[in-house]
Design an enzyme around this catalytic site. Structure first.
Site, PDB file in Angstrom:
ATOM      1  N   VAL A 197       0.845  -1.193   0.000  1.00 18.35           N
ATOM      2  CA  VAL A 197       0.000   0.000   0.000  1.00 18.35           C
ATOM      3  C   VAL A 197       0.879   1.241   0.000  1.00 18.35           C
ATOM      4  CG1 VAL A 197      -1.824   1.260   1.189  1.00 18.35           C
ATOM      5  CG2 VAL A 197      -1.817  -1.246   1.243  1.00 18.35           C
TER       6      VAL A 197
ATOM      7  N   LYS B 276      -3.362   0.279  -3.210  1.00 15.50           N
ATOM      8  CA  LYS B 276      -2.868  -1.078  -2.993  1.00 15.50           C
ATOM      9  C   LYS B 276      -2.473  -1.662  -4.342  1.00 15.50           C
ATOM     10  CE  LYS B 276      -3.975  -5.284  -0.437  1.00 15.50           C
ATOM     11  NZ  LYS B 276      -4.940  -5.899   0.511  1.00 15.50           N
TER      12      LYS B 276
ATOM     13  N   ASP C 283     -11.368 -11.245  10.102  1.00 16.39           N
ATOM     14  CA  ASP C 283     -10.003 -10.810  10.428  1.00 16.39           C
ATOM     15  C   ASP C 283      -9.999  -9.521  11.236  1.00 16.39           C
ATOM     16  OD1 ASP C 283      -7.283 -11.264  10.477  1.00 16.39           O
ATOM     17  OD2 ASP C 283      -6.891 -10.213   8.611  1.00 16.39           O
TER      18      ASP C 283
END
Length: 478
Positions: A118, A133, A229
């Protein structure tokens, strides 16, 4: 890919243990390093000990490859419709037909993850800054991670929420796939927590951050997206101090059927007919002729009307309770017991990670961390939840964490009703969910110094020193 001996030994040890924690056979465990390199308040690199893992199942994990009916591409985002960055991109797109890497100036590498790096970037000729990204397509194909990159792009395309990232555009070159998103100058909550006295947040600050994360998870579940996550490293801080959830390449897409549940009021008999509350005697039509019996009926009717007025509104439940995945995915300290055991998991894993997340913000550590990854997994499955004596945390917060960290997912808080159930917990008393975007954040980031054109790049290392995890290709120019 062959599984390395350490992970192979880990899998065998856990499978043969007394707690019966077992991994399903499949592809090798892969380490995602997005949690290991993050952005500080000044876009510097900050190390974190937590990293995500992912191993796809070779079995019946059909949800990973299924097409979510809610996923869609949108050319604009209503809550960002007045954003000057949209306008700048549209001007170039209208003028030149499309955008590409040549339209952006890469200023600084912010971090690198398992599927890409990134960069802080500027749209040339403007003062509009983005987080870009950049993913090497050949590397992704060689490591069989193209599907994960595609999953993240498709999810980002459909998001339109104040606490989730805005994807301004994406484009492909011969070698690279690029996602252009909004830049969060405040870094992440892991970095911000490290700066707090005692390295934990005050309860009111933690409540602010977890409330916004809760709304983001609720929205994702409504779209049939299980995040999988959640951790402080993946919660970024915008320039106004509000949060933004990031990193969706480990997310699971599935079907969901949002439902309105009507709550019955026990104070009102649902079988009671409306005309039974009224006096129908002719002599009682005029107020002067009200008889005692009719007055009593009218009083009962008034109470019934009041009970009707305060009856709870219908609840929107949009929880993908039928989703099932066999993948081993997440971060060791945040993994839910059902993932470790290989029993198949659904949306309840997000509520487990939400409980771990709240615990870490309040106490400065996760509850089941062991001396290594293997010990951590054993603790998650077999160790009871304990709270440290210090810092002192209120009963409501501890009660919420207990409800979220129930090891059996079917008994876990929010298993059926999702975020709706968590919002009603006493810990969130006083939170105005409708106006939370207007609440004052606990911390406002300092402005980030943007590198000037021609500025020294003395911090830039040689390409070999700039290698990220799995030998990622890194740009050696800015």
């Amino acid at each position: 890919e062959d599984e390395d001996p350490e992970k192979s030994s880990l899998r065998g040890s856990v499978k043969d243990s007394s707690v019966s924690a077992k991994f399903s056979d499949g592809a090798s465990s892969l380490t995602k390093a997005s949690g290991s390199t993050k952005v500080s308040g000044h876009a510097d690199l900050v190390q974190s000990g937590k990293s995500s893992v992912y191993r796809a199942s070779a079995g019946s994990d059909v949800s990973d490859d299924s097409t979510c009916s809610s996923i869609c591409s949108s050319a604009s985002k209503p809550h960002k419709s007045n954003d000057s960055r949209w306008e700048a991109i549209q001007v170039i797109r209208t003028k030149e037909g499309s955008l590409g890497l040549s339209h952006f100036r890469l200023l600084k590498r912010l971090g690198c993850g398992d599927i890409g790096s990134v960069y802080l970037s500027e749209l040339s000729g403007t003062k509009c800054y983005f987080a870009m990204k950049i993913m090497d397509k050949a590397s992704l194909a060689g490591r069989k991670k193209l599907l994960r990159a595609q999953t993240e792009r498709e999810i980002l395309q459909c998001l339109d929420h104040p606490f989730l990232p805005t994807l301004y555009t994406h484009f492909e070159t011969d070698k690279f796939s690029c996602l252009v998103m909004e830049f969060c100058p405040g870094g992440d909550l892991h970095t911000l927590r490290q700066k707090q006295p005692g390295k934990y947040f005050p309860e009111q600050a933690a409540k602010f951050y977890v409330a916004e994360v809760l709304l983001a998870l609720e929205y994702l579940h409504m779209l049939g997206i299980i995040y999988r996550d959640l951790k402080p490293e993946n919660v970024l801080v915008r320039e106004d101090g509000h949060i933004m959830l990031s990193d969706f390449d480990l997310s699971l897409r599935c079907d969901v059927s949002p439902t309105l549940l009507k709550s019955s009021n026990p104070g009102v008999d649902p079988n009671q007919k409306g005309n039974q509350a009224y006096c129908v005697q002719p002599v009682c039509i005029e107020p002067a002729c009200i008889q005692p019996a009719c007055r009593e009926k009218k009083e009962k009717k008034a109470k019934a009307d009041m009970a009707t007025q305060v009856r709870p509104l219908p609840e929107l439940v949009a929880e993908p309770t039928d989703a099932r995945s066999m993948s081993f995915v997440g971060t060791h300290e945040y993994l839910a017991p059902e993932i470790i055991k290989g029993e198949g998991h659904g949306s309840a894993v997000d509520w487990w990670t939400f409980g771990i997340f709240l615990y870490e913000l309040l106490f400065g550590k996760t509850p089941f961390k062991g001396s290594g990854n293997r010990a951590t997994l054993f603790n998650v499955v077999g160790q009871p939840l304990r709270f440290p004596e210090s810092p002192v945390v209120g009963f409501a917060a501890r009660d919420l964490i207990r409800g979220l960290l129930i090891k059996e997912p079917q008994h876990r808080l929010a298993y059926k009703r999702g975020a709706t159930e968590i919002k009603q917990h006493p810990f969130f008393e006083g939170v105005n969910w409708a106006l939370i975007r207007c609440a004052t954040p606990p911390d406002i980031p300092k402005p980030v110094e943007i590198p000037r054109p021609g500025a020294s790049t003395s911090q830039k290392a040689t390409p070999s020193a700039e290698k990220g995890p799995d030998n990622y290709l890194e740009f050696d120019f800015f």
